[in-house]
Design a protein around this motif. Structure first.
Motif, PDB file in Angstrom:
ATOM      1  N   PHE A   1      48.677  98.029  65.449  1.00  0.00           N
ATOM      2  CA  PHE A   1      48.386  99.264  66.231  1.00  0.00           C
ATOM      3  C   PHE A   1      47.288 100.310  65.495  1.00  0.00           C
ATOM      4  O   PHE A   1      46.271 100.989  65.962  1.00  0.00           O
ATOM      5  N   LEU A   2      47.674 100.741  64.134  1.00  0.00           N
ATOM      6  CA  LEU A   2      47.190 101.999  63.388  1.00  0.00           C
ATOM      7  C   LEU A   2      45.874 101.421  63.212  1.00  0.00           C
ATOM      8  O   LEU A   2      44.883 102.234  62.960  1.00  0.00           O
ATOM      9  N   GLU A   3      45.618  99.910  62.789  1.00  0.00           N
ATOM     10  CA  GLU A   3      44.439  99.574  62.277  1.00  0.00           C
ATOM     11  C   GLU A   3      43.380  99.520  63.286  1.00  0.00           C
ATOM     12  O   GLU A   3      42.272 100.040  63.251  1.00  0.00           O
ATOM     13  N   LYS A   4      43.749  99.163  64.814  1.00  0.00           N
ATOM     14  CA  LYS A   4      42.840  99.187  66.072  1.00  0.00           C
ATOM     15  C   LYS A   4      42.841 100.771  66.265  1.00  0.00           C
ATOM     16  O   LYS A   4      41.737 101.025  66.659  1.00  0.00           O
ATOM     17  N   PHE A   5      43.599 101.692  66.070  1.00  0.00           N
ATOM     18  CA  PHE A   5      43.609 103.015  66.512  1.00  0.00           C
ATOM     19  C   PHE A   5      42.303 103.548  65.378  1.00  0.00           C
ATOM     20  O   PHE A   5      41.623 104.496  65.969  1.00  0.00           O
ATOM     21  N   GLU A   6      42.633 103.292  64.157  1.00  0.00           N
ATOM     22  CA  GLU A   6      41.414 103.747  63.316  1.00  0.00           C
ATOM     23  C   GLU A   6      40.370 103.251  63.606  1.00  0.00           C
ATOM     24  O   GLU A   6      39.087 104.036  63.274  1.00  0.00           O
ATOM     25  N   LYS A   7      40.147 102.077  63.975  1.00  0.00           N
ATOM     26  CA  LYS A   7      38.889 101.428  64.193  1.00  0.00           C
ATOM     27  C   LYS A   7      38.149 102.110  65.607  1.00  0.00           C
ATOM     28  O   LYS A   7      36.977 102.455  65.556  1.00  0.00           O
ATOM     29  N   GLN A   8      39.113 102.319  66.530  1.00  0.00           N
ATOM     30  CA  GLN A   8      38.805 103.084  67.800  1.00  0.00           C
ATOM     31  C   GLN A   8      38.156 104.574  67.477  1.00  0.00           C
ATOM     32  O   GLN A   8      37.212 105.097  67.804  1.00  0.00           O
ATOM     33  N   GLN A   9      38.732 105.143  66.431  1.00  0.00           N
ATOM     34  CA  GLN A   9      38.486 106.566  66.193  1.00  0.00           C
ATOM     35  C   GLN A   9      37.085 106.474  64.812  1.00  0.00           C
ATOM     36  O   GLN A   9      36.829 107.592  64.733  1.00  0.00           O
ATOM     37  N   GLY A  10      37.142 105.509  64.256  1.00  0.00           N
ATOM     38  CA  GLY A  10      35.929 105.427  63.430  1.00  0.00           C
ATOM     39  C   GLY A  10      36.596 106.395  61.986  1.00  0.00           C
ATOM     40  O   GLY A  10      35.472 106.829  61.248  1.00  0.00           O
ATOM     41  N   LYS A  11      37.771 106.379  61.783  1.00  0.00           N
ATOM     42  CA  LYS A  11      38.204 107.037  60.756  1.00  0.00           C
ATOM     43  C   LYS A  11      39.645 106.530  60.006  1.00  0.00           C
ATOM     44  O   LYS A  11      40.457 105.999  60.770  1.00  0.00           O
ATOM     45  N   HIS A  12      39.589 106.666  58.977  1.00  0.00           N
ATOM     46  CA  HIS A  12      40.976 106.236  58.222  1.00  0.00           C
ATOM     47  C   HIS A  12      41.919 107.484  58.182  1.00  0.00           C
ATOM     48  O   HIS A  12      41.486 108.627  57.569  1.00  0.00           O
ATOM     49  N   TYR A  13      43.200 107.188  58.430  1.00  0.00           N
ATOM     50  CA  TYR A  13      44.186 108.437  58.248  1.00  0.00           C
ATOM     51  C   TYR A  13      45.204 108.152  56.972  1.00  0.00           C
ATOM     52  O   TYR A  13      45.864 107.202  57.125  1.00  0.00           O
TER      53      TYR A  13
END
Length: 460
Positions: free
Chosen positions: A118-130
């Protein structure tokens, strides 16, 4: 009769039904954990991801004492909680802003198999690593700090003392700075919970009496503290069928009744033409909605009919609302609205060539429909792929039979959808159309809320 059960949790707060209450009174479950001013035990945290120890090496475990000297903010969250996910970029920004003075640590009871993709997909959508460490399958932290709503934040100072227990609205630059300066006491979050058994009727047998022989009733109450907001529809089970809507605004009760449990009378399909619209719908967000509901604007409704009754659940609910709120007139009218219409680009119906039995599959980049109705396509576009689009999405092809269609690619943009729809001779066009609209008006008869003997009850 086929059993149909639907549960819907409204987004006032994300609910986590793990706590228990006593004596059927709403209690604050956060009081059962470590309190403000108390020291947190130096437990070992396991299941860590994206965490680097004091030597800068990736580690999967840590002790709470490893964060000594920093303000530690524990973030209890879940992937299905929208406010929780919305806080990820904000926490990452705050983490970078305060640097080594602070450490956000996110904890969820969900497993790494659920969370990491989920986090990997979210970061891909946001275009940013947290760069936020995450604890999965967290049990110890949840036991130390019980709660029922998410997101939930525990503020621990550099010496290991709990400084605050808050919701997400308090997590900001100003409050963090004030905590460092010992210049503020943040509003303590209270998670009220009450014993509630969804398998028995509201207010009966632990919810307000013995309902073991209950066959038929209709109840309307004011806001019930400790239950959150939820809906249940059961068309048939055992000997009864049920509509239950807890802590709803009046407008949502009306939309539910006139939707017959199926049609979604969203904001873009509802016209409220009353002198005091704030009495039936708030227009507020976050915590303010709950306060508005508690201030006499929230209702809990339940209708139970025996399975052998010839009465229709939805017609009975409409009748109840008309009787109990007889200052309003509710109708479905054809009105002109700006819509996003699905239209044909060819004379041939290229979309009705289905080849299999019923088939339905909906993912982020694919919608597969076989041998089911056109309305399934419009529903998915409006409620899944173009969820934020302000106007109704309407089938304007003149065809409403069964279809076979497979859309792939970027389905969350108009351009991407048009590409996928083109091979079926379809496209999306914004146009004015007359569509059914739920219209709520004043009757100009100030009779108030009716109280009737027998089956209908109104209480505050």
């Amino acid at each position: 009769m086929k059993k149909i059960t639907i549960y819907i949790v409204m987004a006032l707060l994300c609910l986590n039904f793990k706590a228990q209450a006593q004596d059927n009174k709403a209690v604050d479950v956060t009081l059962k954990g470590i309190q403000i001013g108390q020291k947190v035990p130096d437990i070992t945290i396991t299941g860590l991801h994206n965490y680097r120890d004091t030597n800068g090496k990736l580690a999967t475990t840590a002790k709470l004492s490893d964060f000594k000297g920093k303000l530690l903010i524990l973030d209890f969250w879940a992937t299905w909680c929208s406010p929780c996910v919305a806080m990820i970029p904000k926490m990452d920004s705050l983490q970078k802003s305060f640097g080594d003075k602070i450490q956000f640590l996110s904890a969820t009871y969900q497993t790494e198999k659920e969370v990491l993709p989920f986090l990997e997909k979210f970061e891909k959508q946001q275009g940013k690593h947290y760069n936020l460490p995450v604890v999965t399958s967290s049990k110890q932290l949840h036991q130390l700090f019980p709660h029922t709503t998410l997101p939930h934040y525990i503020w621990v100072d550099g010496s290991g003392l709990v400084k605050a227990v808050t919701g997400y609205e308090e997590v900001n630059t100003e409050n963090i700075s004030k905590v460092f300066a010992n210049a503020v006491e943040l509003e303590r979050k209270k998670d009220m919970n009450v014993v509630y058994n969804k398998e028995i009727p509201l207010l009966i047998n632990g919810n307000g009496g013995n309902g073991s022989n209950l066959i038929y009733h209709s109840i309307l109450t004011g806001y019930i503290d400790g239950l959150g907001s939820m809906q249940r529809i059961r068309s048939a089970e055992k000997s009864t069928k049920i509509i239950r809507a807890i802590n709803y605004p009046l407008l949502n009760l009306m939309q539910l009744a006139y939707g017959n449990g199926q049609y979604n009378w969203k904001k873009n399909r509802t016209d409220v033409e009353v002198s005091s619209p704030e009495k039936i719908s708030s227009g507020l967000k976050g915590r303010a909605v709950e306060e508005w509901l508690k201030a006499g604007n929230g209702y809990s409704y339940e209708l139970i009919l025996p399975n052998n009754s010839k009465k229709n659940l939805w017609e009975e609910m409409k009748s109840d609302l008309a009787e109990l709120f007889d200052v309003y007139e509710i109708n479905i009218e054809k009105r002109k609205k700006t819509c996003l219409a699905i239209v044909k680009t060819t004379d041939e119906n290229l979309f009705n060539k289905h080849h299999t039995d019923y088939l339905y599959k909906a993912t982020a980049d694919e919608l597969l429909i076989e041998n089911t109705f056109f309305s399934v396509l419009t529903w998915n576009l409006e409620n899944v792929y173009l969820k934020g689009y302000p106007n109704p999405i309407i089938n304007d092809t003149g065809y409403d039979g069964k279809i076979g269609i497979n859309l792939q690619g970027d389905l969350k943009s108009l351009a991407g959808l048009d590409i996928s729809l083109a091979k079926y001779g379809l496209k999306l066009v914004e146009k004015e159309l007359f569509i059914p609209v739920l219209v709520i008006k004043d009757k100009h008869v100030n009779t108030g809320v009716a109280e009737t003997a027998g089956k209908k009850t109104f209480t505050n």
